[in-house]
Design a protein around this motif. Structure first.
Motif, PDB file in Angstrom:
ATOM      1  N   CYS A 281       0.992  -0.946  -0.127  1.00  0.00           N
ATOM      2  CA  CYS A 281       0.178  -0.214   0.012  1.00  0.00           C
ATOM      3  C   CYS A 281       1.059   1.228  -0.065  1.00  0.00           C
ATOM      4  O   CYS A 281       2.372   1.055   0.350  1.00  0.00           O
ATOM      5  N   ASN A 282       0.794   2.298  -0.151  1.00  0.00           N
ATOM      6  CA  ASN A 282       1.154   3.750  -0.590  1.00  0.00           C
ATOM      7  C   ASN A 282      -0.145   4.883  -0.197  1.00  0.00           C
ATOM      8  O   ASN A 282      -1.391   4.592  -0.105  1.00  0.00           O
ATOM      9  N   GLU A 283       0.523   6.062  -0.224  1.00  0.00           N
ATOM     10  CA  GLU A 283      -0.800   6.881   0.627  1.00  0.00           C
ATOM     11  C   GLU A 283      -1.517   7.283  -1.348  1.00  0.00           C
ATOM     12  O   GLU A 283      -2.436   7.676  -0.228  1.00  0.00           O
ATOM     13  N   ALA A 284      -1.707   7.324  -1.693  1.00  0.00           N
ATOM     14  CA  ALA A 284      -2.340   7.056  -3.242  1.00  0.00           C
ATOM     15  C   ALA A 284      -3.159   5.901  -3.024  1.00  0.00           C
ATOM     16  O   ALA A 284      -4.704   6.651  -3.205  1.00  0.00           O
ATOM     17  N   SER A 285      -2.959   4.724  -2.890  1.00  0.00           N
ATOM     18  CA  SER A 285      -3.658   3.437  -2.825  1.00  0.00           C
ATOM     19  C   SER A 285      -4.627   3.377  -1.668  1.00  0.00           C
ATOM     20  O   SER A 285      -5.683   3.443  -1.724  1.00  0.00           O
ATOM     21  N   VAL A 286      -4.187   3.909  -0.884  1.00  0.00           N
ATOM     22  CA  VAL A 286      -5.266   3.814   0.542  1.00  0.00           C
ATOM     23  C   VAL A 286      -6.241   5.359   0.167  1.00  0.00           C
ATOM     24  O   VAL A 286      -7.330   4.886   0.855  1.00  0.00           O
ATOM     25  N   MET A 287      -5.594   6.593   0.389  1.00  0.00           N
ATOM     26  CA  MET A 287      -6.993   7.264  -0.051  1.00  0.00           C
ATOM     27  C   MET A 287      -8.148   7.130  -1.212  1.00  0.00           C
ATOM     28  O   MET A 287      -8.879   7.184  -1.158  1.00  0.00           O
ATOM     29  N   GLN A 288      -7.703   6.219  -2.896  1.00  0.00           N
ATOM     30  CA  GLN A 288      -8.524   5.831  -3.101  1.00  0.00           C
ATOM     31  C   GLN A 288      -9.065   5.310  -2.739  1.00  0.00           C
ATOM     32  O   GLN A 288     -10.282   4.715  -2.846  1.00  0.00           O
ATOM     33  N   ALA A 289      -8.449   3.986  -1.946  1.00  0.00           N
ATOM     34  CA  ALA A 289      -9.606   2.967  -1.581  1.00  0.00           C
ATOM     35  C   ALA A 289     -10.907   3.521  -0.187  1.00  0.00           C
ATOM     36  O   ALA A 289     -11.458   3.289  -0.073  1.00  0.00           O
ATOM     37  N   ILE A 290      -9.945   4.523   0.012  1.00  0.00           N
ATOM     38  CA  ILE A 290     -11.057   5.177   1.157  1.00  0.00           C
ATOM     39  C   ILE A 290     -12.562   5.905   0.259  1.00  0.00           C
ATOM     40  O   ILE A 290     -13.224   5.791   0.591  1.00  0.00           O
TER      41      ILE A 290
END
Length: 156
Positions: A49-58
């Motif tokens: 995971c990274n910052e972008a993938s976590v924000m997209q998942a949220i």
């Protein structure tokens, strides 16, 4: 009569569980990143995971309407921590994956009405073996999680 007693017992147990937190009256319904965000070709790690993938998942979690049905927990599993503790012994987010740290992720989840959880391990290393566990650092890690406004800790 037997059913009435059983129902009353259940109601007492549910009421007794209420610790005052807005999310404490339901079991932790939600989503965990464990193997959900990886591996990907450019990052073959089991739980990437990274910052972008976590924000997209949220965003996807909220846009799909899960919170409307009580699914309000968003848990980041064994993918966020740096492989070593800092010089004062604190856990910190992997700066290559989370250049702004964990706090902006937590704030973003909260802004979407979600309860935010992080993973740690009771041993010396996490399940993937990549990051330090909490053994010998219980209070220090709890203080870090609290300072980041993390609502929930999943401890293996």
């Amino acid at each position: 009569m037997r059913h009435a007693v059983a129902l009353l017992s259940l109601l007492v147990a549910v009421y007794g569980y209420d610790n005052g937190a807005s999310y404490s009256k339901l079991p932790p319904l939600g989503w965990s990143s464990w193997v959900a965000l990886g591996p990907v070709p450019e990052e073959p790690t089991r739980d990437f995971c990274n910052e972008a993938s976590v924000m997209q998942a949220i965003d996807a979690f909220v846009e799909l309407g899960f919170p409307e049905y009580g699914y309000t927990h968003f848990h980041l599993d064994d993918c966020w921590s740096a492989p070593v503790r800092n010089e004062s012994g604190h856990l910190f987010a992997d700066p290559l994956l989370f250049p702004n740290g964990i706090e902006p992720i937590v704030e973003y989840a909260h802004s979407k009405g979600l309860v935010f959880g992080l993973y740690s391990d009771a041993g010396t290393r996490t399940c993937n073996g990549i990051a330090p566990g909490s053994k010998g650092h219980w209070q220090q890690d709890a203080d870090s999680f609290a300072s980041w406004n993390v609502d929930w800790v999943k401890m293996d």
